[in-house]
Design a protein around this motif. Structure first.
Motif, mmCIF file in Angstrom:
data_model
loop_
_atom_site.group_PDB
_atom_site.id
_atom_site.type_symbol
_atom_site.label_atom_id
_atom_site.label_comp_id
_atom_site.label_asym_id
_atom_site.label_seq_id
_atom_site.Cartn_x
_atom_site.Cartn_y
_atom_site.Cartn_z
ATOM 1 N N ALA A 50 -6.083 -11.706 -0.890
ATOM 2 C CA ALA A 50 -6.673 -10.495 -1.454
ATOM 3 C C ALA A 50 -7.930 -10.070 -0.711
ATOM 4 C CB ALA A 50 -6.988 -10.719 -2.929
ATOM 5 N N PHE A 51 -8.636 -11.025 -0.095
ATOM 6 C CA PHE A 51 -9.897 -10.715 0.583
ATOM 7 C C PHE A 51 -9.713 -10.280 2.041
ATOM 8 C CE2 PHE A 51 -11.953 -13.594 -2.636
ATOM 9 C CZ PHE A 51 -12.736 -12.600 -3.215
ATOM 10 N N VAL A 52 -8.516 -10.453 2.579
ATOM 11 C CA VAL A 52 -8.313 -10.217 4.010
ATOM 12 C C VAL A 52 -8.720 -8.798 4.404
ATOM 13 C CG1 VAL A 52 -6.537 -9.927 5.780
ATOM 14 C CG2 VAL A 52 -6.541 -11.974 4.339
ATOM 15 N N ALA A 62 -0.923 -6.440 -0.564
ATOM 16 C CA ALA A 62 0.195 -7.194 0.008
ATOM 17 C C ALA A 62 0.817 -6.444 1.181
ATOM 18 C CB ALA A 62 1.247 -7.457 -1.072
ATOM 19 N N LEU A 63 0.988 -5.131 1.032
ATOM 20 C CA LEU A 63 1.577 -4.332 2.106
ATOM 21 C C LEU A 63 0.662 -4.286 3.328
ATOM 22 C CD1 LEU A 63 3.925 -2.517 2.952
ATOM 23 C CD2 LEU A 63 2.690 -0.578 1.967
ATOM 24 N N VAL A 64 -0.636 -4.121 3.107
ATOM 25 C CA VAL A 64 -1.580 -4.064 4.222
ATOM 26 C C VAL A 64 -1.633 -5.408 4.949
ATOM 27 C CG1 VAL A 64 -4.001 -3.771 4.850
ATOM 28 C CG2 VAL A 64 -2.964 -2.236 3.170
ATOM 29 N N ASN A 85 4.883 -12.663 -1.889
ATOM 30 C CA ASN A 85 4.791 -13.325 -3.187
ATOM 31 C C ASN A 85 3.628 -12.800 -4.029
ATOM 32 O OD1 ASN A 85 7.017 -14.932 -2.646
ATOM 33 N ND2 ASN A 85 5.800 -16.630 -1.846
ATOM 34 N N MET A 86 2.533 -12.407 -3.388
ATOM 35 C CA MET A 86 1.377 -11.934 -4.156
ATOM 36 C C MET A 86 1.568 -10.494 -4.633
ATOM 37 S SD MET A 86 -1.618 -11.074 -1.356
ATOM 38 C CE MET A 86 -2.698 -10.316 -2.554
ATOM 39 N N GLY A 87 2.600 -9.813 -4.118
ATOM 40 C CA GLY A 87 2.781 -8.401 -4.407
ATOM 41 C C GLY A 87 3.210 -8.067 -5.817
#
Length: 571
Positions: free
Chosen positions: A90-92, A146-148, A371-373
């Protein structure tokens, strides 16, 4: 409004970390389970920590340093028994943007300032305010992130060579990837695709052993043995230094405080949301209850400490927390052991990490991004009416096309306006008639005895985001309720996607506890939303009743069917 009556076993435990409470009755057997889980999670965290750091524009060791320091602090000081802290996907997007604009010192300033905000949130008890973020906003920015993240990994998975600087926005970045597709490395692409397929198949066929670890070992061994010309951590970063990180206080630049305020708030908000979401998921898996304010305090301390070792922002990691639980972790000791495992790898086996191919880490991160999406949530949101759809679309689009801060701000403003509209639409002025009085008799409980096998709960007022904890607080106590639970909705004037999800979670928890949930008396707006979202799949259409009188008859029939002796099998 529905309220939880839960009281802590020890009133003085309110501000105690879960690790201290876990020491009561701690046994050698529990330590064995924690140790196995800690080692497993440590191995899973190894490639993830490096991949997150690299994708954020940092060195791979920055991710490892962060995972060791914050992982230990979150487990030692946090309010959850099984939460695993560390760098997350999430932080990327946020971190890479801060580094591009303000450099690494700007990132360290943001991280420490966000840590201070999290500590204040925990100490003042405002950590529970995170629940006021509606579910469509959470799902929207999670899908967008997640997409980014996935788009940033295409380059390394396929070995495409891009000129610097690589655009931070999704559309220009995809355009550059297409324009430079001719530089694709076939060897890199084959290894990346193979690792991606291996993770997917392994997680389905052998879920007890994390596919990330298997893929890391297999992909590295293949490239090393075959001598493939594939980019590795060694060729790009010169390897990972052995030993402990050097402690240093980051340079503090007062003139950047106002400039960095927006990204600081983003890191603090994102850290709070993801850590508490992860803790809630852990509660559902273990049947326990975390302390939100203690957890946020620990997350704050961890983020203040991370820049001191050159680390990234950190929060609760849902995937690693779930791995910890599935591996048998029972107390925060497992999280502390996970940090210890990573530390041992840093001290002893760091040179081996130089051989890890970049395409392997990118393939792992692609799976993490997917998976996080929470993609399965989109169809449910879509069925719940145009208001939730609009909030989701706006949040998702702005996350992908603008940035996370703008997306969440716009999503919250739009959700607040729709909240006002939804509540105002439930206000009516109507004439009381004889038919109205007669219809109301079926909803009255005064003349209806409540049997011992029945618990009746009621929701009074709008059941929208911000109020759902009144029901979700009861989930850990599902075993304490009667075999049949009736949830009266006669006075619930409105509901949204977040409220509906809370009732779904409550229904699922009761089913796991071998209880039956009946719903009765839903008004027009809640009944319409439940119908659109196919809520009957969670409780059964026969268990959604028009009034409490019908619910009592249905409960009696269920109870008698359970008590009836089984018919003997003829010999």
């Amino acid at each position: 409004m529905l309220r939880s009556t839960r009281t802590p076993a020890y009133p003085s435990d309110r501000w105690l970390p879960a690790s201290v409470r876990a020491l009561r009755g701690y046994s050698l057997r529990t330590f064995g389970a924690d140790a196995l889980a800690g080692v497993t999670v440590g191995l899973v965290a190894l490639p993830l920590a490096m991949a997150f750091a690299i994708s954020s524009g940092m060195t791979p060791q920055a991710g490892l340093y962060c995972a060791v320091a914050t992982g230990f602090i979150v487990s030692a000081l946090g309010g959850s028994n099984v939460q695993i802290g560390g760098p997350t996907g999430a932080f990327v997007v946020v971190v890479s943007g801060i580094i591009a604009e303000h450099g690494v010192d700007g990132l360290f300033m943001c991280t420490m300032m966000a840590g201070v905000l999290l500590v204040i949130m925990g100490l003042t008890g405002t950590g529970t305010a995170v629940r006021f973020i509606p579910r469509p906003v959470v799902i929207g920015f999670t899908n967008g992130i997640a997409l980014v993240i996935a788009s940033t990994q295409i380059k390394d998975v396929l070995g495409i060579q891009l000129p610097e600087p690589v655009p931070g926005e999704l559309v220009p970045r995809m355009a550059m990837l297409i324009a430079n597709a001719g530089s694709l490395s076939m060897e890199t692409a084959v290894v990346g695709a193979g690792v991606l397929g291996l993770i997917i198949l392994w997680n389905r066929m052998v879920p007890s052993v994390p596919g990330y670890v298997v893929a890391l070992v297999a992909g590295t061994a293949l490239v090393t043995v075959a001598g493939l010309p594939v980019d590795t951590i060694g060729t790009r970063f010169g390897g990972i230094p052995s030993g402990l990180p050097a402690l240093h206080v980051p340079q503090f630049r007062p003139e950047l405080i106002l400039t960095l305020l927006s990204p600081t708030l983003t890191i603090a908000m994102l850290g709070a949301i993801e850590s508490l979401m992860s803790a809630v998921v852990a509660d559902k898996m273990t049947g326990t209850r975390h302390n939100s304010n203690v957890e946020l305090f620990a997350q704050g301390i961890a983020n203040i400490a991370s820049p001191l070792v050159g680390g990234l922002p950190a929060t609760g990691a849902i995937a690693r927390t779930a791995t910890n639980i599935r591996s048998g972790g029972r107390t925060p000791v497992a999280g502390m052991i996970h940090a210890g495992v990573l530390l041992v790898i840093l001290l002893v086996a760091a040179p081996l990490a130089s051989s890890i191919p970049m395409t392997v880490l990118a393939a792992i991160l692609l799976v993490v991004a997917y998976n996080m999406g929470e993609w399965g949530e989109i169809p449910e949101l879509w069925r719940q009416g145009w208001t939730d759809r609009i909030v989701w679309i706006v949040t998702f689009a702005l996350t992908v096309l603008a940035d996370l801060t703008v997306a969440v701000e716009a999503g919250m403003i739009l959700a607040a306006l729709l909240f006002i509209r939804r509540v105002s639409s439930t206000t009516t002025v109507s004439r009381v008639t004889r038919d109205y009085v007669e219809r109301g008799r079926a909803h009255i409980l005064q003349d209806k005895p409540i049997p011992d096998y029945l618990t009746i709960l009621r929701i009074h007022g709008p059941f929208l985001f911000g109020a759902t904890d009144k029901l979700t607080d009861l989930i850990p106590r599902a075993q304490e309720l009667a075999p049949i639970v009736v949830l009266r909705l006669r006075n619930m004037t409105a509901i949204d996607a977040t409220g509906l999800r809370a009732i779904q979670d409550f229904a699922d928890a009761l089913r796991r506890a071998d209880r039956t949930l009946l719903l009765c008396g839903a008004l027009a707006q809640p009944a319409r939303l439940m119908s659109q979202s196919e809520f009957h799949r969670h409780v059964g259409a026969e268990n959604i009743l028009p009034n409490v009188e019908a619910a009592l008859k249905r409960a009696e029939a269920i109870w008698h069917s359970r008590q009836a002796p089984a018919h003997p099998v003829p010999v």
